[in-house]
Design an enzyme around this catalytic site. Structure first.
Site, PDB file in Angstrom:
ATOM      1  N   HIS A   1     -34.478  29.217  66.306  1.00  0.00           N
ATOM      2  CA  HIS A   1     -33.273  29.187  67.132  1.00  0.00           C
ATOM      3  C   HIS A   1     -33.501  30.083  68.352  1.00  0.00           C
ATOM      4  O   HIS A   1     -33.337  31.304  68.276  1.00  0.00           O
ATOM      5  CB  HIS A   1     -32.070  29.673  66.321  1.00  0.00           C
ATOM      6  CG  HIS A   1     -31.580  28.673  65.335  1.00  0.00           C
ATOM      7  ND1 HIS A   1     -30.518  27.840  65.589  1.00  0.00           N
ATOM      8  CD2 HIS A   1     -32.028  28.350  64.094  1.00  0.00           C
ATOM      9  CE1 HIS A   1     -30.314  27.051  64.543  1.00  0.00           C
ATOM     10  NE2 HIS A   1     -31.222  27.346  63.619  1.00  0.00           N
TER      11      HIS A   1
ATOM     12  N   GLU B   1     -31.722  30.458  70.796  1.00  0.00           N
ATOM     13  CA  GLU B   1     -30.453  31.018  71.247  1.00  0.00           C
ATOM     14  C   GLU B   1     -30.020  32.220  70.418  1.00  0.00           C
ATOM     15  O   GLU B   1     -29.089  32.939  70.796  1.00  0.00           O
ATOM     16  CB  GLU B   1     -29.360  29.946  71.203  1.00  0.00           C
ATOM     17  CG  GLU B   1     -28.966  29.465  69.820  1.00  0.00           C
ATOM     18  CD  GLU B   1     -29.916  28.448  69.210  1.00  0.00           C
ATOM     19  OE1 GLU B   1     -29.574  27.901  68.139  1.00  0.00           O
ATOM     20  OE2 GLU B   1     -31.003  28.197  69.782  1.00  0.00           O
TER      21      GLU B   1
ATOM     22  N   CYS C   1     -34.430  22.882  65.335  1.00  0.00           N
ATOM     23  CA  CYS C   1     -34.259  23.167  63.913  1.00  0.00           C
ATOM     24  C   CYS C   1     -34.150  21.888  63.082  1.00  0.00           C
ATOM     25  O   CYS C   1     -35.144  21.200  62.882  1.00  0.00           O
ATOM     26  CB  CYS C   1     -33.074  24.101  63.699  1.00  0.00           C
ATOM     27  SG  CYS C   1     -33.093  24.895  62.061  1.00  0.00           S
TER      28      CYS C   1
END
Length: 634
Positions: A612, A614, A530
């Protein structure tokens, strides 16, 4: 002593707590001595045979213990050292409480609707629009006064309102009245922020506010609400934020279940449940989970900074927690801590009802103004300070005509709720116990990684996923990251964070630039995520630009080096190349074929991703993460 006698005896108690928990037929009465402490670690739980039960009111300013910003209003971290804990029949308690209405005078919001709408516009444009975060909660207060001619007027008001909540509010996790010198709070909180019992930690992210219509089809209106992109993404964002906390305190990261409807008398919310295992002291669990993103925002650290910039006065206890620490059979303490919302505060004759709206990229200022009105009216109606609508009264009465099945029981509504999970990452919905971890592939076993946190605790979730892939992971703050430690790691993961990647005046951005540049110059394995992906792209000579519309909490299917991947995005800025570009110098580029927005980069010893992996929004997060790590380590 009868229940009625015990309730009447409260007139002689300096401090007490009345508490009704969801699903219980009793009201708990806690009495004891008071102590104010400075930090959560100072809450005097004792140990061994000297353990004791403690009830604590934790103000918002305690978030400074995490290094976050907050206006300091001196609201005390107040602890009731429980000497007596009674369980009294709820119906007998209600019958013994006062019933005379408490008149309010000079009522109104501290900020006008126009002032609040202007703040909403500024936050959307200046904070979300400039990459400072995905969502922020800005509050305003409804205030009024009560007659305090009688010495016990405030105590009588608190008991009257508590009775009204017992009679008219349903679905609350805790209904409570806290009476201490200088701190009186009465509320019906819908949300168990964090519970730790028997080594199992539970969090309950709730988001979205559906106000029950006075007329028409509630089911049709609820279906429309659940179909709202704004409301759906708002819930996903707070789940992501609380999973960051769970990953910090739980060895197994936390598993999500739901979604469910949280149905109350006047409002319905959507919610998930998060569960994981932890061996931490409950005070440490509470510290690491301060406070709920549903009343602060995300990322949490920068949300506190944004709140500090835009709210005109300190928060007191709003968005803090009430916490009950109870000795358990294992020799420690269990924790039950609901969030302090839907609460009335009373001091020196002035009533205050703090309410806030969650501001996201889709927010409409007029709609957010209306949400604060609805929340304030819900609290005031529940305590009997304003008239209750007939529809709410019917829902409160289980014997009323048509009060049986609720709109949430409708099969179409249930199907609509369940369909949300089709968008989410299976990783966070699957069991993550020891057996599951033992069976998981660990392609990078024996390798080490340092994850640099750039003020977004998504790094805790990222580290948890990397551990599932076999890596030995350590998280360090950007301010504490030492070159020698990073150089020794097999893999550097430069993490996400808020802000403009072009801002060279920011010490945080400057340090992340230095870390990414040093690692790339050394040719050592690097994964940039990011913000750090943007910094890497800048170092490769690619253009950085703000997006026309922020991608905060947005799920997209994008190309990542020959494979389509469903990934969650939380970015306001992007690296950009000419459409059709597949290489930039030494880097291979994976970009949007139409806009040129860069989704991923890879080259000798490095890989990066804008999204992202995750996030719960990244259905293909784990497989994409494994591919990128494998490339960097190759």
């Amino acid at each position: 002593m009868t229940t009625a006698d015990r309730i009447r005896a409260l007139a002689d108690e300096t401090s007490f707590v009345l508490l009704a928990r969801e699903g219980s037929g009793s009201v708990e009465l806690l009495t004891g001595s008071l102590i104010d402490v400075e930090n959560l670690a100072d809450i005097p739980l004792g140990s061994g045979d000297d353990r004791r039960e403690v009830f604590a009111m934790v103000p918002y300013r305690q978030v400074r213990e995490r290094g976050f910003e907050a206006q300091d209003d001196g609201a005390p971290l107040r602890c009731l050292l429980v000497d007596e804990h009674l369980h009294l029949p709820a119906d007998e308690v209600r019958a013994a409480l006062p019933t005379a209405p408490v008149a309010l005078h000079d009522g109104g919001f501290d900020l006008s609707d126009e002032e609040y709408a202007a703040i909403v516009e500024r936050v959307i444009a200046d904070e979300i629009g400039r990459g400072e975060g995905a969502n922020f909660v800005i509050r305003r207060d409804y205030t009024a006064r009560i007659d305090t001619t009688a010495d016990d007027a405030e105590r009588i008001a608190a008991l009257t309102w508590f009775r009204a909540l017992l009679e008219h509010e349903r679905g609350a996790y805790w209904t409570f009245a806290v009476v201490t010198p200088g701190v009186i709070a009465v509320g019906a909180s819908p949300e168990a922020h964090v519970v730790a019992q028997g080594g199992v930690v539970t969090m309950n992210p709730i988001s979205g506010t559906f106000r029950h219509p006075a007329g028409g089809s509630t089911t049709a209106a609820l279906t429309e609400f659940l179909s709202s992109t704004k409301e759906t993404e708002e819930l996903f964002m707070v789940v992501d934020e609380e999973l960051k906390m769970m990953s910090a305190v739980c060895s197994d990261g936390g598993r999500i279940t739901g979604p469910h409807l949280k149905q109350m008398s006047r409002l319905t919310h959507t919610e998930y449940m998060l569960r994981g295992r932890s061996r931490l002291d409950p005070r440490e669990i509470l510290r690491e989970t301060m406070f709920a993103p549903t009343v602060t925002g995300s990322p949490m650290q920068n949300a506190c900074t944004v709140i500090r910039r835009h709210e005109r006065k300190p928060r007191g206890y709003y968005s803090g927690v009430a916490a009950l620490f109870s000795p358990n059979e294992a020799g420690g303490h269990d924790l039950d801590a609901p969030i302090l919302i839907r609460t009335v505060y009373l001091k020196d004759g002035e009533l205050s009802v703090p309410v806030g709206a969650t501001l996201v990229r889709h927010s409409d200022p007029a709609g957010e103004v209306g949400e604060t009105h609805g929340k304030a009216a819900g609290v005031l109606g529940a305590i009997g300070a304003v008239a209750r609508d007939a529809a709410a009264e019917a829902r409160e009465d289980p014997d009323a005509p048509g009060a049986g099945p609720t709109p949430g029981d409708d099969p179409a509504v249930q199907h609509l709720l369940a369909s949300r999970n089709a968008r989410l990452a299976e990783f966070w919905m699957n069991p993550q116990d020891g057996a599951a971890e033992a069976a998981a592939p660990t392609p990078f076993a024996g390798r080490t990684a340092v994850v640099v946190d750039a003020e977004d605790r998504f790094t805790t979730m990222l580290a948890h996923q990397l551990r599932h892939l076999g890596l030995d992971v350590r998280i360090v703050s950007w301010a504490a990251a030492e070159d020698a430690e990073i150089d020794a790691a097999d893999l550097l993961v430069a993490g996400p964070g808020p802000g403009d990647p072009r801002d060279g005046s920011s010490p945080r951005i400057a340090r992340m630039r230095a870390l990414v540049g040093r690692r790339r110059d050394a040719g050592r394995p690097l994964l940039a995520v990011c913000l750090s992906h943007q910094i890497l792209a800048d170092g490769l000579g690619l253009e950085l630009a703000p997006l026309a519309s922020p991608h905060q909490g947005l799920q997209k299917s994008v190309p990542v080096f020959g494979e389509e991947a469903s990934i969650g995005f939380y970015n306001t800025f992007t690296a950009r190349v000419a459409p059709g570009t597949t290489a930039a110098g030494q880097a291979e580029v994976s970009a949007d074929p139409e806009t040129g927005d860069v989704y991923a980069l890879r080259g000798h010893g490095f890989a990066s991703v804008q999204g992202h992996l995750e996030s719960i929004l990244s259905r293909d997060g784990m497989t994409t993460l494994q591919r990128l790590v494998a490339h960097a380590l190759r």
